[in-house]
Write an enzyme that holds these catalytic residues in place. Structure first.
Site, PDB file in Angstrom:
ATOM      1  N   VAL A  13      13.185  16.867  10.437  1.00  0.00           N
ATOM      2  CA  VAL A  13      12.888  15.496  10.881  1.00  0.00           C
ATOM      3  C   VAL A  13      13.396  15.275  12.307  1.00  0.00           C
ATOM      4  O   VAL A  13      12.685  14.705  13.151  1.00  0.00           O
ATOM      5  CB  VAL A  13      13.491  14.452   9.902  1.00  0.00           C
ATOM      6  CG1 VAL A  13      13.166  13.042  10.358  1.00  0.00           C
ATOM      7  CG2 VAL A  13      12.976  14.684   8.487  1.00  0.00           C
ATOM      8  N   VAL A 133      13.500   6.003   1.775  1.00  0.00           N
ATOM      9  CA  VAL A 133      12.700   5.938   0.545  1.00  0.00           C
ATOM     10  C   VAL A 133      11.230   5.925   0.951  1.00  0.00           C
ATOM     11  O   VAL A 133      10.823   5.147   1.808  1.00  0.00           O
ATOM     12  CB  VAL A 133      13.007   4.650  -0.269  1.00  0.00           C
ATOM     13  CG1 VAL A 133      12.202   4.635  -1.563  1.00  0.00           C
ATOM     14  CG2 VAL A 133      14.489   4.531  -0.556  1.00  0.00           C
ATOM     15  N   LYS A 207      16.644   7.316  -4.758  1.00  0.00           N
ATOM     16  CA  LYS A 207      15.721   6.442  -4.018  1.00  0.00           C
ATOM     17  C   LYS A 207      15.546   5.113  -4.755  1.00  0.00           C
ATOM     18  O   LYS A 207      15.487   4.047  -4.134  1.00  0.00           O
ATOM     19  CB  LYS A 207      14.366   7.140  -3.850  1.00  0.00           C
ATOM     20  CG  LYS A 207      14.431   8.319  -2.884  1.00  0.00           C
ATOM     21  CD  LYS A 207      13.144   9.120  -2.948  1.00  0.00           C
ATOM     22  CE  LYS A 207      13.130  10.307  -2.026  1.00  0.00           C
ATOM     23  NZ  LYS A 207      12.061  11.257  -2.334  1.00  0.00           N
TER      24      LYS A 207
HETATM   25  N1  HSE Z   1      12.160  16.315  -2.212  1.00  0.00           N
HETATM   26  C1  HSE Z   1      11.665  15.051  -1.825  1.00  0.00           C
HETATM   27  C2  HSE Z   1      10.323  14.822  -2.521  1.00  0.00           C
HETATM   28  C3  HSE Z   1      11.509  14.981  -0.314  1.00  0.00           C
HETATM   29  O1  HSE Z   1       9.778  15.764  -3.111  1.00  0.00           O
HETATM   30  O2  HSE Z   1       9.848  13.706  -2.530  1.00  0.00           O
HETATM   31  C4  HSE Z   1      11.516  13.602   0.259  1.00  0.00           C
HETATM   32  O3  HSE Z   1      12.660  12.876  -0.029  1.00  0.00           O
END
Ligand code: HSE
Length: 431
Positions: A13, A133, A207
Site C-alpha cells: 500500500v 475496513v 473489521k
Molecule cells: N485479507 C484481507 C481480505 C485483505 O481478504 O479481505 C484486506 O484487509
C-alpha cells in the site's frame, strides 16, 4: 502553503501511495481534493538498501522515526507499517505531537481505538482510517461525519473479507477445491500472511469491530463478537444451499435485536439468491446498511489491493490537508451511546439445519415436534432423493427468526431422537 507528509512503510500500500503522488494527473487530482499543494517529505523504511520497484530518492527515506516525529514541518503521518505494535507506538507518538495520523491498520484500531482517539482528542489532532475496513470503498467518512451520519442505522450486514468470498465463489461457480482456491488467493496477494486469520473469520471480526463501533456509537470489543470461519463449510453445504436457492457467504453482521441489544456476529450464512449480498462475487467487498430515514443502502468495491487501498489513504490525506490549510478541526467519532451487546444465546436469525435421518414414516413429525417444542417456526423443508442411502436420508429444515438458544436446544433434542442419526450442519440464513 505546502502541507508536508511522512509515509511510514513502503510495502504494497505504501508503494501505491508513493506512486500515485508521483503521477502528474493523480497529483493534480490530489491537490485539487486537498485544496493546496503537498510534499511527501520523508518515508520510513526498515532497510535503506532494499531494491525497490519504485526507487526512493536520495535523502527522502529514513530508518529513524525520531527524525519524522521531531520535524515540525511534517503535519500528516501516513502509517502503513503493518506490524501492529510498532505502528501503535508511531501513531500514538505522532498524535501526541499534534500530527494528523492516517492509517489502514484494522487490528490496531480494533485493539487500541480508545487509546488512539483519546490521544487525538487531547492534542487536538485527528485519526483517519478510510482504508481500514473495505479497502478502497469510501464509506467510513460518510458514516462518521458525512452523508450517512444523519441516519439511525439499525443493521449492517457486510462481506468484508475478500479471501473467503473469493474461495466460496470459486467453490460454487467452478466446483474448485477449498485448498486450491486458498492457494490462488495467497498467490493473488489478498490473503493475509497467515491465511487462517482470513478463513477463521478473525480478519472480518476486527473489521466488524471498527465498523459496528462507528455505526452504533459504542466502542465494540472484538472479543464480544461471535466468530465462525469458513473452514467447516463443506461442498455438501454448498450443494444443499444451491438446491434451496441460496449461496453461502462469510457475513459480518451488527444489528439491534428485539430486546434492543446489539447482536454481533461473523459466520458463514446462506444468502438467498436475489439478495444483494448473494451477487457479490470474488474478492469484492460490500457493506449494506439499513436505517431510518435512508432505508437500505449498499457500498460495494475492492476490499484490498495496493491501488484501491491507496485511493482511500489519499482521500484521508486530502481531507487532512484541507483541514490544515483551512485551520478547521476534523471531527472524531464518538462512542458514547447506551447500547448493550447481546450474548450469543440471544442472537436472532433464520437458520438452516441439516439432519441425517432414518428414511421412515414419522421422521418429519418427530423433527417438526422438536422444533415446535423449542418455539421455532419452520420455514422450508427439503429432502432430496440423491441423499438417500442405506435406509437413511439427509434433509434441510430452514426456520423463521429464532433465538440461538432455542436453536441449540432443538439441536440437542434432535440428536436424542431415535430417528435422527446426526446433525450434519447448522447455519444462519439471510433472506
Ligand atoms: N485479507 C484481507 C481480505 C485483505 O481478504 O479481505 C484486506 O484487509
Amino acid at each position: 502553503m505546502t502541507v508536508r507528509i511522512a509515509v511510514l512503510g513502503a510495502g504494497v500500500v505504501g508503494s501505491s501511495v508513493l506512486r500515485l503522488a508521483g503521477r502528474s494527473y493523480s497529483r493534480f487530482k490530489l491537490e485539487e481534493a486537498a485544496g493546496g499543494s503537498f510534499e511527501i517529505k520523508r518515508v520510513l523504511v526498515r532497510n535503506l538498501k532494499k531494491q525497490r520497484e519504485l526507487p526512493l530518492p536520495e535523502g527522502y527515506a529514513t530508518t529513524d522515526f525520531a527524525e519524522i516525529l521531531s520535524d515540525p514541518e511534517i503535519q500528516i503521518v501516513v502509517s502503513l507499517v503493518g506490524d501492529t505494535e510498532a505502528e501503535l507506538n508511531y501513531c500514538l507518538a505522532s498524535l501526541r505531537a499534534g500530527k494528523v495520523v492516517v492509517t489502514a491498520n484494522k487490528v490496531m484500531l480494533a485493539k487500541y481505538g480508545p487509546e488512539l482517539f483519546k490521544a487525538a482528542r487531547q492534542s487536538g489532532s485527528a485519526l483517519l482510517f478510510e482504508a481500514a475496513v473495505g479497502g478502497g470503498i469510501p464509506f467510513v467518512d460518510a458514516l462518521i461525519s458525512g452523508r450517512l451520519a444523519v441516519n439511525d442505522i439499525t443493521s449492517v450486514q457486510a462481506i468484508i473479507n475478500g479471501t473467503t468470498n473469493f474461495i466460496l465463489t470459486k467453490m460454487v461457480e467452478n466446483g474448485a477445491s477449498y485448498n486450491d482456491v486458498l492457494l490462488e488467493a495467497q498467490q493473488l496477494g489478498f490473503a493475509e500472511p497467515d491465511p487462517s486469520f482470513d478463513v477463521g473469520g478473525q480478519d472480518a471480526a476486527f473489521k466488524l469491530a471498527v465498523l459496528a463501533s462507528l455505526t452504533f456509537g459504542i466502542w465494540v470489543d472484538v472479543e464480544s463478537i461471535h466468530v465462525e470461519g469458513i473452514t467447516d463449510v463443506s461442498e455438501k453445504d454448498l450443494w444443499f444451499a444451491t438446491k434451496l436457492g441460496y449461496t453461502i457467504k462469510l457475513i459480518a453482521s451488527a444489528s439491534r435485536n428485539s430486546l434492543d441489544e446489539l447482536d454481533l456476529w461473523v459466520a458463514p450464512a446462506l444468502v438467498k439468491k436475489g439478495h444483494f449480498l448473494a451477487s457479490v462475487g470474488g474478492a469484492t467487498n460490500a457493506i449494506m446498511f439499513e436505517g431510518s430515514p435512508i432505508g437500505s443502502v449498499v457500498y460495494q468495491g475492492p476490499g484490498a489491493g495496493g491501488d484501491p487501498t491507496a485511493a482511500s489513504v489519499w482521500s484521508d490525506i486530502a481531507k487532512a490537508a484541507r483541514s490544515i490549510l483551512s485551520n478547521q478541526a476534523i471531527p472524531l467519532p464518538r462512542f458514547d451511546q447506551e447500547l448493550e451487546v447481546c450474548s450469543s444465546q440471544n442472537s436472532e436469525s433464520h437458520y438452516a439445519i441439516r439432519v441425517m435421518v432414518k428414511d421412515e414414516i414419522g421422521v418429519t413429525r418427530d423433527v417438526g415436534g422438536v422444533f415446535a417444542d423449542a418455539g421455532i417456526s419452520i420455514d422450508q423443508m427439503l429432502q432430496l432423493d440423491e441423499t438417500k442411502r442405506d435406509g437413511e436420508a439427509e434433509a434441510v429444515f430452514t426456520t423463521n427468526t429464532a433465538m440461538r438458544a432455542n436453536i441449540i436446544t432443538a439441536i440437542t433434542q434432535l440428536k436424542a431422537l431415535p430417528t435422527c442419526r446426526d446433525i450434519t450442519s447448522f447455519m444462519r440464513v439471510i433472506q
